[in-house]
Design a protein around this motif. Structure first.
Motif, mmCIF file in Angstrom:
data_model
loop_
_atom_site.group_PDB
_atom_site.id
_atom_site.type_symbol
_atom_site.label_atom_id
_atom_site.label_comp_id
_atom_site.label_asym_id
_atom_site.label_seq_id
_atom_site.Cartn_x
_atom_site.Cartn_y
_atom_site.Cartn_z
ATOM 1 N N GLU A 89 0.820 -1.213 0.000
ATOM 2 C CA GLU A 89 0.000 0.000 0.000
ATOM 3 C C GLU A 89 0.859 1.271 0.000
ATOM 4 N N HIS A 90 2.071 1.170 0.543
ATOM 5 C CA HIS A 90 2.905 2.374 0.670
ATOM 6 C C HIS A 90 3.720 2.655 -0.596
ATOM 7 N N CYS A 91 3.641 1.792 -1.612
ATOM 8 C CA CYS A 91 4.596 1.846 -2.732
ATOM 9 C C CYS A 91 4.516 3.167 -3.506
ATOM 10 N N TYR A 92 5.642 3.835 -3.616
ATOM 11 C CA TYR A 92 5.667 5.154 -4.261
ATOM 12 C C TYR A 92 5.539 5.061 -5.777
ATOM 13 N N LEU A 93 5.527 3.837 -6.320
ATOM 14 C CA LEU A 93 5.368 3.694 -7.773
ATOM 15 C C LEU A 93 3.902 3.727 -8.196
ATOM 16 N N GLY A 94 3.002 3.738 -7.230
ATOM 17 C CA GLY A 94 1.582 3.900 -7.552
ATOM 18 C C GLY A 94 1.034 2.779 -8.414
ATOM 19 N N LEU A 95 0.895 3.025 -9.717
ATOM 20 C CA LEU A 95 0.188 2.084 -10.593
ATOM 21 C C LEU A 95 0.958 0.785 -10.862
ATOM 22 N N LYS A 96 2.258 0.839 -10.744
ATOM 23 C CA LYS A 96 3.112 -0.345 -10.962
ATOM 24 C C LYS A 96 2.795 -1.077 -12.267
ATOM 25 N N GLN A 97 2.815 -0.334 -13.344
ATOM 26 C CA GLN A 97 2.467 -0.927 -14.643
ATOM 27 C C GLN A 97 3.552 -1.864 -15.156
ATOM 28 N N PHE A 98 3.106 -2.989 -15.721
ATOM 29 C CA PHE A 98 4.037 -3.945 -16.306
ATOM 30 C C PHE A 98 4.373 -3.501 -17.726
ATOM 31 N N SER A 99 5.478 -2.837 -17.907
ATOM 32 C CA SER A 99 5.942 -2.532 -19.263
ATOM 33 C C SER A 99 7.401 -2.112 -19.191
ATOM 34 N N GLY A 100 8.091 -2.347 -20.268
ATOM 35 C CA GLY A 100 9.503 -1.980 -20.304
ATOM 36 C C GLY A 100 10.019 -2.123 -21.719
ATOM 37 N N LEU A 101 11.309 -1.900 -21.892
ATOM 38 C CA LEU A 101 11.907 -1.969 -23.230
ATOM 39 C C LEU A 101 12.024 -3.420 -23.702
ATOM 40 N N ASP A 102 11.936 -3.615 -25.024
ATOM 41 C CA ASP A 102 12.206 -4.949 -25.546
ATOM 42 C C ASP A 102 13.725 -5.157 -25.543
#
Ligand code: SF4
Ligand code: SF4
Length: 369
Positions: free
Chosen positions: A93-106
């Motif tokens: 709940e405290h995570c400063y990344l908020g949405l924590k979306q799964f995505s990154g560079l190929d």
């Protein structure tokens, strides 16, 4: 694979060994001697230095196979951090990344990015997330960063440390440090905070496997309202494993300016921070997000530079970005107390955007009330 790295760092040169915190200073002439060795045999002074600093006997390999010599970089960055992916297998709940979306560079872009980071001069390189070890290219990213002559540090929740592939990789190519977050001293507190049943068990499994393998570990004790009652037990836990640790007790808004994380603050752990004395963010170190956007650090993300289009040259703008982000503007304009402020301007800004209570970060909580 190399056993030692000779590298420019700040205004001098270092000889370092992957997996070891020790470093030896190299006179310029010794660094140049390694760049263009007169013979394939390791010079006696190098064998002596390796014995003295790391208690190691150099193998029979040619000197250019033993030592990887890093080039000078006009950008002069010594450190960087890289968020492989904001996704995570926990839901703190405290995570400063908020949405924590799964995505990154190929992978091809990832390779390019790692070369840019190397060309920027980075010697100490932190891999983080999200949870970096659930990223599908974690092993390849780690191995290439290592191969390029960076000393790698990993920030992880430890849940994937015990997998055979990760353990084999990390014992073959030793990281300089693995920092595991500790979210509680019991399964109740740990699983409650991370909102994942079985998380504590996975953490213990990873920690035990890495500890047994002799990997260089330390702990980050994350203390929130969910586990503050276990703070002493968490310290005792670290002591039982004889691991160094640091405590993190200040909950920040999310990187999107969200205030939802602030309610997790443990009120009795809002101890005063030391006054902010300046930092070199953007000048000697930088941060890269999952899409290759370079910012001065994990907090000051404004005016990020798209490294995938600018290449390493884009970093020449980052020092100027840092200087402008540090100015006491916005909600801090004209503050008479800025000389004793406990937070930098980028951090003050995220608190202000989230409309956080002043007592979380600002001296005016006491002067104006
Ligand atoms: S948060 Fe502030 S003090 Fe920390 S690295 Fe960024 S600018 Fe520096
Ligand atoms: S004391 Fe408050 S207003 Fe002043 S510089 Fe710090 S955060 Fe900004």
């Amino acid at each position: 694979m190399h056993q030692l790295i000779a590298a420019p760092y700040a205004d001098h040169h270092l000889l370092v060994r992957p997996g070891s915190p020790r470093a030896a200073r190299l006179p310029l002439r010794r660094y140049e001697e390694l760049r263009t060795p007169a013979s394939s045999v390791a010079p006696a002074w190098l064998a002596d230095a390796a014995r003295l600093a790391w208690d190691m006997e150099l193998s029979e390999q040619a000197v250019n196979e033993i030592v990887l010599v890093r080039n000078h970089s006009p950008y002069g960055y010594g450190r960087a951090s890289y968020e492989l992916n904001l996704g995570c297998n926990y839901d703190c709940e405290h995570c400063y990344l908020g949405l924590k979306q799964f995505s990154g560079l190929d992978w091809p872009d990832r390779e390019r990015l790692l070369h840019v980071v190397r060309d920027a001069g980075v010697l100490w390189f932190q891999l983080t997330g999200g949870e970096p070890m659930i990223d599908k290219f974690f092993p390849e990213t780690y191995e290439l960063a290592y191969e390029l002559g960076m000393l790698v540090k990993i920030l992880t929740n430890g849940s994937r440390l015990a997998t055979a592939r990760n353990l084999a990789l990390l014992t073959r190519l030793r990281p300089n440090r693995i920092t595991l977050s500790l979210y509680g001293a019991t399964a109740d507190a740990y699983d409650g905070l991370t909102r994942r049943r079985g998380a504590y068990r996975m953490f213990l499994k990873g920690l035990d496997a890495a500890h047994e393998a002799g990997l260089p570990l330390d702990l980050a004790l994350i203390i929130t309202r969910h586990n503050a009652h276990e703070a002493d037990q968490m310290r005792a836990f670290a002591d039982r494993y004889a691991l160094p640790y640091r405590e993190y007790t200040h909950m920040s808004p999310t990187i999107y300016g969200g205030a939802e994380t602030l309610a997790t603050q443990a009120p009795n752990h809002l101890a005063d921070r030391e006054p902010f004395r300046g930092c070199n963010a953007g000048h000697t170190f930088f941060h890269v997000d999952p899409h290759g956007m370079a910012s001065i650090c994990k907090v000051g993300r404004d005016d990020a530079i798209p490294l995938m289009t600018t290449g390493v040259e884009g970093l020449s703008r980052l020092g100027g970005v840092a200087d402008s982000l540090m100015l006491r503007t916005g909600g801090c304009t004209g503050c008479q107390l800025s000389g004793t402020c406990r937070v930098c301007r980028p951090l003050a800004k995220v608190y202000q955007e989230a409309e956080a209570p002043l007592d979380r970060y600002c001296q005016h909580s006491t002067t104006r009330s």
